[in-house]
Design a protein around this motif. Structure first.
Motif, short mmCIF file in Angstrom:
data_model
loop_
_atom_site.label_atom_id
_atom_site.label_comp_id
_atom_site.label_asym_id
_atom_site.label_seq_id
_atom_site.Cartn_x
_atom_site.Cartn_y
_atom_site.Cartn_z
N PHE A 136 0.86 -1.18 0.00
CA PHE A 136 0.00 0.00 0.00
C PHE A 136 0.90 1.23 0.00
CE2 PHE A 136 -2.98 -3.14 1.71
CZ PHE A 136 -4.11 -2.86 0.94
N GLU A 170 5.11 4.47 -4.50
CA GLU A 170 4.50 3.44 -5.34
C GLU A 170 5.54 2.93 -6.35
OE1 GLU A 170 0.62 2.88 -8.30
OE2 GLU A 170 0.80 4.67 -7.06
N ALA A 229 -3.56 1.58 -3.53
CA ALA A 229 -4.16 2.07 -2.28
C ALA A 229 -5.64 1.73 -2.24
CB ALA A 229 -3.92 3.58 -2.14
N SER A 256 2.97 -1.65 4.06
CA SER A 256 2.31 -0.35 3.89
C SER A 256 3.20 0.78 4.37
CB SER A 256 0.99 -0.32 4.67
OG SER A 256 0.39 0.97 4.57
N VAL A 296 -5.55 1.31 5.66
CA VAL A 296 -5.33 -0.14 5.70
C VAL A 296 -5.94 -0.75 6.97
CG1 VAL A 296 -3.57 -1.97 5.76
CG2 VAL A 296 -3.21 0.07 4.36
#
Length: 232
Positions: free
Chosen positions: A76, A82, A95, A114, A122
């Motif tokens: 995440f 990313e 996400a 994450s 999350v």
């Protein structure tokens, strides 16, 4: 009813004997009898009461020879993070899109990482990921901004462990195709990590019992006292 091959495997070692760690590895390898490459696991019963938070045992450790398993990692992350996760080899990165997919039942991944800023989001998946042991946690390095290292470590064989309600820690040691030295070094690394994770509130004997087994094979008992002395 136990199958013929399982019963034959039981004859290859002394079921009530407490083995030294290296002897147990040899015994487990002798008991392999199926065609697929079985996972070898350790089950370590600890002298803790998991009902008390100050006696919880949880950690992670990088196995010197990996797990032998291809692990699918979900990360995440947003923005530059990313890209960092993708470049590091994460299988899935996103996400809100993955929050929705998981909510609808998608579970095609083995580990979850994450960035800290997305944990509020999350956290909504706690009831789904928590019982499966997949919830990211800073204590085991899966809530971090250093995604490249987290993904790399997992790919190289970093395993997590957590004591269950019965006071037992279950951890994969490797594959049946590993040689004795590889399994022994992985098992030793795991037990050393579990010993280091001993909570201060745990009194009396900490390593109560240790069993090693393959996916389909019988459990081989390991002497916890000898092992504790070996770990030192």
């Amino acid at each position: 009813m136990a199958g013929k091959k399982y019963i034959e495997a039981l004859k290859k070692f002394e079921t009530q004997r407490l083995y030294k760690l290296d002897e147990a590895v040899d015994a487990v390898k002798k008991c392999l009898y199926v065609k697929f490459d079985e996972t070898v696991d350790l089950a370590v019963r600890l002298g803790v009461d998991p009902k008390h938070s100050d006696q919880s045992v949880r950690g992670s450790v990088l196995l010197p020879h990996g797990t032998g398993k291809k692990v699918k990692i979900l990360v995440f992350a947003k923005g530059e993070k990313e890209k960092e996760a993708r470049d590091a080899g994460a299988d899935y990165v996103g996400a809100e899109d993955f929050i929705e997919k998981i909510t609808k039942g998608w579970m095609d991944f083995d580990r979850v990482v994450s960035t800290p800023d997305l944990m509020g989001m999350v956290g909504k998946l706690g009831r789904i990921l928590g019982p499966r042991g997949l919830m990211p946690n800073p204590k085991v390095g899966t809530v971090t901004f250093d995604l490249a290292r987290a993904v790399k470590d997992i790919k190289q064989g970093k395993v997590e462990y957590k004591v269950d309600k019965a006071g037992i820690v279950h951890v994969p040691v490797g594959k049946g195709s590993f040689d004795t030295k590889q399994l022994l070094e992985n098992a030793t690394t795991i037990i050393e990590s579990i010993v280091k994770a001993k909570p201060a509130a745990s009194k009396g004997r900490y390593l109560v019992s240790i069993t090693m087994s393959s996916t389909m094979g019988p459990g081989v008992k390991i002497d916890p006292i000898v092992t504790a002395n070996m770990i030192g």
